[in-house]
Write an enzyme that holds these catalytic residues in place. Sequence first.
Site, mmCIF file in Angstrom:
data_model
loop_
_atom_site.group_PDB
_atom_site.id
_atom_site.type_symbol
_atom_site.label_atom_id
_atom_site.label_comp_id
_atom_site.label_asym_id
_atom_site.label_seq_id
_atom_site.Cartn_x
_atom_site.Cartn_y
_atom_site.Cartn_z
ATOM 1 N N TYR A 18 2.045 6.194 3.883
ATOM 2 C CA TYR A 18 0.738 6.614 4.385
ATOM 3 C C TYR A 18 -0.371 6.262 3.398
ATOM 4 O O TYR A 18 -0.182 6.339 2.190
ATOM 5 C CB TYR A 18 0.739 8.131 4.598
ATOM 6 C CG TYR A 18 -0.563 8.652 5.149
ATOM 7 C CD1 TYR A 18 -0.809 8.623 6.516
ATOM 8 C CD2 TYR A 18 -1.552 9.135 4.307
ATOM 9 C CE1 TYR A 18 -2.011 9.079 7.028
ATOM 10 C CE2 TYR A 18 -2.758 9.597 4.811
ATOM 11 C CZ TYR A 18 -2.978 9.565 6.174
ATOM 12 O OH TYR A 18 -4.167 10.016 6.674
ATOM 13 N N TRP A 20 -4.865 4.801 3.047
ATOM 14 C CA TRP A 20 -6.003 4.072 3.603
ATOM 15 C C TRP A 20 -6.033 2.614 3.220
ATOM 16 O O TRP A 20 -6.570 1.789 3.930
ATOM 17 C CB TRP A 20 -7.304 4.733 3.130
ATOM 18 C CG TRP A 20 -7.799 5.712 4.133
ATOM 19 C CD1 TRP A 20 -7.139 6.797 4.588
ATOM 20 C CD2 TRP A 20 -9.069 5.684 4.806
ATOM 21 N NE1 TRP A 20 -7.919 7.463 5.501
ATOM 22 C CE2 TRP A 20 -9.111 6.801 5.648
ATOM 23 C CE3 TRP A 20 -10.167 4.832 4.752
ATOM 24 C CZ2 TRP A 20 -10.214 7.087 6.449
ATOM 25 C CZ3 TRP A 20 -11.250 5.120 5.544
ATOM 26 C CH2 TRP A 20 -11.269 6.234 6.398
#
Length: 681
Positions: A18, A20
């Site tokens: 996970y 950005w």
Amino acid sequence: MERVRGAYGNGAIFGGSYGWASAGRFHHAQSQVHRFLNCIGGYTRSVNTYSTGAAEVLVPHVLGDTRGLNVAHTTWPVIEANTRLIVMFGGAPERNAQVNSGGISRHVLRDSLRAARSNGCEIVSISPIRDDVLPDLGARWLPIVPTTDVALMLALAHTLLEEGLHDIEFLKRYTEGFDRFSAYVRGATDGIAKSAQWASTITRIEADDIRRLAREMTGTRTMIMMAWALQRSEHGEQPYWMAITLAAMLGQIGLPGGGFGFGYGSINGIGVPVHGFSWPSLPQGRNAVGDFIPVARISDMLLGPGEAYEYNGETRHYPDIKLIYWAGGNPFHHHQDLHRLNRAWQRPETVIVHDSWWNATVRRADIVFPVLTQLERDDIACSSRDRLISPSHRIRTVAGGMTDFDVFSALARRLDTEDVFTEGRSTEEWLRFLYDEAVARAGSAGFPLPDFDQFWQGGAIVLPEPNDQPGLLEAFRADPLENRLKTPSGRIEIHSATIDSFSYDDCPGHPQWLEPQEWLGAAKSAEFPLHLISNQPVGRLHSQYDNGKASRQRKRQGREPVRIHPADADRRQLSDDDVVMVFNERGACLAVVETCAGLLEGVVQLATGAWFDPRGDEERPLDVHGNPNVLTRDVGTSRLSQGTAAHSCLVEIRKYTGVIPEVRVFEQPQFELPGSGSQDH
Ligand SMILES: Nc1nc2c(c(=O)[nH]1)N[C@H]1C(S)=C(S)[C@@H](COP(=O)(O)OP(=O)(O)OC[C@H]3O[C@@H](n4cnc5c(=O)[nH]c(N)nc54)[C@H](O)[C@@H]3O)O[C@H]1N2
Ligand SMILES: Nc1nc2c(c(=O)[nH]1)N[C@H]1C(S)=C(S)[C@@H](COP(=O)(O)OP(=O)(O)OC[C@H]3O[C@@H](n4cnc5c(=O)[nH]c(N)nc54)[C@H](O)[C@@H]3O)O[C@H]1N2
Ligand SMILES: [Mo]
């Protein structure tokens, strides 16, 4: 990787990865790592997000899908023109709307709120922190005890019921299960009327202010806005369910500028009018491993292979992970209870990480692939929440430098799957391929784009402003049979028989006030009397470029500032610039005091993102930099969605009297390289 998948199967590889990473359609790290792992037989994945983990599972039970959460919001122009009262839960901080995944062509939050304001719209901000809304908007601030918003909204509902102000026709036609909910509000089920008086002791908002707000909300066109932050806490499903329920009682859902919407102040793209097509992205292929975990359950998974857990009506079991592959995220920034994660991290045999910086996660990897940054590679930037498509040119070339794609291509070659991974395309050929797809999609939506070479030489292209876009649930309001929701009843589920059937005491069949373990009213607050809000940082995106100038300029004495109310500071004989220890039973970090009268007393605020810099070798070493995730609790929001509960966290603060250790995490680690030492990474 060969060894692990041979000995244990691909399910032993955790590729949830996970995070950005950075803007860019092709070099998007998650797409790259997932595509690569799919090419070699799959991996255990993660589902949902840290952003909206609880809501992503809850809202589809209530509305049939995630509209109003991350898509299909009533747009800002409609709000500007029609809304007369905005009631914000968690404010709408301008700092957060600096950001959008994929890029931004125009920052809209401030101007939209100002435009609404000059059209006569009143703003009420319900939040523990005053500057969650811009000062020049003249918002009325109702400071609230964190995580008690459900009690407040129940009291608003109670006032509406008592005074007969709820929209009975709307509730009948468009919702399911209101009777059971209203019985609970009146106290018929548990003997407690959820009155304004009742809520005032929980929320610290005066009963008269609650009643007044309820009347105001019925008297005019009202939009309920709620920050994503509210569901990032224990029982985080409840405020979302309750906000939808309250909006249904007002009966304005589907009317121009009325109803509700989540995340308007959380990210720039929410409420931005968009065209109804999506930009292409790198295809990820198919994952041959079916197994997954809810994203924030990573430590539980690593520590408890085979253990059972509940998730959205299912009993599932954690897989036994032997290898972690991470690219484009920083779990030693983002996860809760970092000391627990650190313990869990020792369980797998191998950890592989791609990043460009020696942050805390990279320092905990067995194998590190240093990859080029966004500034050192060519890409295309565009976003489904914006009208922008732009070339993203490299601004320098690093000899011998590799992108994520280069690393995965080279690994795929060694694992005999290069042709599947690259499909025979170079980076430039992939950019052309993705761009041609963008041309096709934009073209069929009526927007001609230039060819690749022209695009590449030109600047950003911003598509024209879309005309009308339906408001949230406008079509449903117009014809609830033709446009029935994808819920079992086809209507808004104020009571959900499905959720009820799961028999979760931490998420029952309709919205309820459920006392969390950690809040200012808990017994535990005798020992740890301050509620910690670890919100998003002003000067960076999460932990990214915390080593850079912009982020470091905002620190105090090289550490994260912790904001504290002057009365709370006085009680502890603290003043501005004191180095303090913020602590609870899970951990401790150093931070620097910044007193601030714009906080509710009893609340402290320490932004996320300081690179984890633990000192000492005991089980819970002191983080000397100010990372709040050594303090936060690693539990799921509830058994329904298992989201992160980062905002439910009690702490105490005292002056740090020891010798103050220096922050070291920005220094390059020392290497002992085998051989001649000619490697220059
Ligand atoms: N206490 C608390 N914790 C929270 C939150 C909170 O509110 N409170 N919020 C949560 C939320 S909403 C989120 S979204 C998460 C964010 O958590 P993350 O998304 O994990 O945080 P980032 O710092 O953005 O991490 C991105 C990493 O990718 C690297 N990177 C950038 N570009 C590239 C690339 O092209 N390739 C590779 N390989 N690496 C790259 C960066 O250097 C950085 O280390 O944090 C969560 N954690
Ligand atoms: N500058 C910057 N902007 C960002 C990011 C970043 O890292 N930096 N990250 C982006 C990402 S990934 C995300 S998911 C979004 C997150 O967006 P949000 O989740 O909306 O952001 P937060 O900053 O966690 O919280 C917003 C405010 O909610 C308030 N709040 C917290 N708990 C409660 C509560 O119980 N009740 C009430 N009434 N208010 C409460 C806090 O005062 C806090 O300042 O931000 C995005 N924007
Ligand atoms: Mo997020």
